[in-house]
Design an enzyme around this catalytic site. Sequence first.
Site, PDB file in Angstrom:
ATOM      1  N   ALA A  76     -24.157 -26.479 -20.238  1.00  0.00           N
ATOM      2  CA  ALA A  76     -25.589 -26.408 -19.959  1.00  0.00           C
ATOM      3  C   ALA A  76     -26.193 -27.649 -20.283  1.00  0.00           C
ATOM      4  CB  ALA A  76     -26.103 -25.342 -20.921  1.00  0.00           C
ATOM      5  N   ASP A  77     -27.338 -28.070 -19.866  1.00  0.00           N
ATOM      6  CA  ASP A  77     -28.119 -29.145 -20.414  1.00  0.00           C
ATOM      7  C   ASP A  77     -29.448 -28.858 -20.189  1.00  0.00           C
ATOM      8  OD1 ASP A  77     -27.744 -32.273 -20.977  1.00  0.00           O
ATOM      9  OD2 ASP A  77     -29.587 -32.278 -19.712  1.00  0.00           O
ATOM     10  N   THR A  78     -30.345 -28.985 -21.304  1.00  0.00           N
ATOM     11  CA  THR A  78     -31.703 -28.768 -21.279  1.00  0.00           C
ATOM     12  C   THR A  78     -32.738 -29.995 -21.192  1.00  0.00           C
ATOM     13  OG1 THR A  78     -31.185 -26.970 -22.663  1.00  0.00           O
ATOM     14  CG2 THR A  78     -33.341 -27.596 -22.815  1.00  0.00           C
TER      15      THR A  78
END
EC number: 3.6.1.9
Length: 201
Positions: A76-78
């Site tokens: 994931a990347d935010t």
Amino acid sequence: MKQHRENLPIILASSSPARIELLNRIKIIPSQIIPADIDETPNLRELPAPLAIRLAYEKAIKVASQVEESAIIIAADTVAAVGRRILPKATTYEEVKNCIKMVSGRRHRVYTGLCIIKTENDQLTVKQKIVQTIVKFKKLSDEEINFYCSLDEGRGKAGGCKISGYAEAFISFISGSYSNVMGLPLFETANALTSLGFKVY
């Protein structure tokens, strides 16, 4: 908190304590933590949502290339943004302060790109999702901004804000997934895992 025996092992492509904690909330304990070291620099004129999903995919693919056994890789990347302006993952006091000033008294959006790859029998199955949450901070005084920055909890966080920390006292409105802002949208993660044959329940 034991996984079903027939489930493939989970590999988390991140060393983020928040993502580990979030997976634990839905009774998933990664068998391995393999942080993906990639270049997270946005491309020229790249928008926040495409950036988040691209980085999540690159993280997942990199870890998948390092894994020989059958497994499910979660990456994931935010990314936080005000309009089209991407806020940095603040690393200094000044960056945190600038980010908090940017979101003070206004709404901003937090995007998490989710990429889950199932690697089995030399085949990859990829599930991707982009999740958006709208967050509004109250109008902050200089004293409140300086106090928050002095806590040092915003360093390394998208937009210089740790939503599960003191910043909660400043949030007047949130629309969408709370866990998404923490770094991993649990509803979408559980659904994607289920679609890959992983027994979450």
